[in-house]
Design a protein around this motif. Sequence first.
Motif, short mmCIF file in Angstrom:
data_model
loop_
_atom_site.label_atom_id
_atom_site.label_comp_id
_atom_site.label_asym_id
_atom_site.label_seq_id
_atom_site.Cartn_x
_atom_site.Cartn_y
_atom_site.Cartn_z
N VAL A 119 0.85 -1.21 0.00
CA VAL A 119 0.00 0.00 0.00
C VAL A 119 0.88 1.25 0.00
O VAL A 119 0.60 2.21 -0.72
CB VAL A 119 -0.97 -0.01 1.20
CG1 VAL A 119 -1.66 1.34 1.35
CG2 VAL A 119 -1.99 -1.12 1.04
N ALA A 120 1.95 1.23 0.78
CA ALA A 120 2.86 2.38 0.81
C ALA A 120 3.49 2.61 -0.56
O ALA A 120 3.70 3.76 -0.97
CB ALA A 120 3.95 2.16 1.86
N GLY A 121 3.77 1.54 -1.29
CA GLY A 121 4.32 1.68 -2.64
C GLY A 121 3.36 2.43 -3.55
O GLY A 121 3.76 3.29 -4.33
N GLY A 157 10.57 18.53 0.22
CA GLY A 157 9.99 18.40 1.57
C GLY A 157 8.92 17.33 1.63
O GLY A 157 8.83 16.59 2.61
N ALA A 158 8.12 17.22 0.58
CA ALA A 158 7.06 16.19 0.55
C ALA A 158 7.67 14.79 0.59
O ALA A 158 7.16 13.91 1.28
CB ALA A 158 6.19 16.36 -0.69
N LYS A 159 8.77 14.61 -0.13
CA LYS A 159 9.42 13.29 -0.14
C LYS A 159 10.04 12.97 1.22
O LYS A 159 9.91 11.85 1.72
CB LYS A 159 10.48 13.23 -1.23
CG LYS A 159 9.88 13.28 -2.63
CD LYS A 159 10.96 13.46 -3.68
CE LYS A 159 10.34 13.95 -4.96
NZ LYS A 159 11.34 14.47 -5.88
N PHE A 163 8.73 9.97 3.64
CA PHE A 163 9.66 8.96 4.14
C PHE A 163 9.60 8.87 5.66
O PHE A 163 9.55 7.78 6.23
CB PHE A 163 11.09 9.25 3.67
CG PHE A 163 12.08 8.23 4.15
CD1 PHE A 163 12.20 7.02 3.49
CD2 PHE A 163 12.87 8.47 5.26
CE1 PHE A 163 13.10 6.06 3.92
CE2 PHE A 163 13.77 7.52 5.71
CZ PHE A 163 13.89 6.30 5.04
N ALA A 164 9.61 10.03 6.33
CA ALA A 164 9.57 10.05 7.80
C ALA A 164 8.26 9.44 8.31
O ALA A 164 8.27 8.64 9.25
CB ALA A 164 9.73 11.49 8.31
N LEU A 165 7.15 9.80 7.70
CA LEU A 165 5.86 9.25 8.10
C LEU A 165 5.83 7.73 7.90
O LEU A 165 5.38 6.98 8.78
CB LEU A 165 4.73 9.90 7.29
CG LEU A 165 3.32 9.38 7.55
CD1 LEU A 165 2.90 9.70 8.97
CD2 LEU A 165 2.36 9.99 6.56
#
Length: 183
Positions: A119-121, A157-159, A163-165
């Motif tokens: 799902v993350a992909g 910043g979105a990337k 990634f952090a989330l």
Amino acid sequence: MKDVFAKLAADFLSAAVFFILYVATDDVVLATSAAVAVAIVQVVYARIKGVSLSFMAYASVGLVIVLGGVTLLTNDPRFMFAKPAIGHFAIGVIMLKRGWMLRYVPPIVAETIPEYVTVAGYAWAALMFALGLGTIAVAMTGDIKLWVLYITVVAGGAKVAAFALQFVAFRFVVANRIRAARA
């Protein structure tokens, strides 16, 4: 890691040359011509050194030449501004492959929560498409300052935020699954 940064720098060199020259001179023809020349020199240099280039390297050079040519014909920098969108769309398409991310996560994550990774992909693919559309929208304004702000702060910043989330979410879900399995 050093090799990764060297490849990234090589991938963005023609865009950096374009940006620096365009900001410094406000001359679309000079900036675009220099970016196209740098892209061609990179390929020639790699061939002379015997370095094999990836499909993406050739695609990037092709985009610089095609979009640079259109920019030169129209004297409009927006075509060069739109180049990163094509990269976002291409990466988004690649990320639509089911389970692509499983090989990039630690084994404990891939084994414990493969469905979340899948799902993350797809979420990453959606992010790439959204960033590509945003890049085109910003490029169409023709405002270089807004474009630089978008490419560096918003897209970058979105990337980083995604990634952090994802990192925090995966740690939380894996920990919960392991605790539940022990209980």
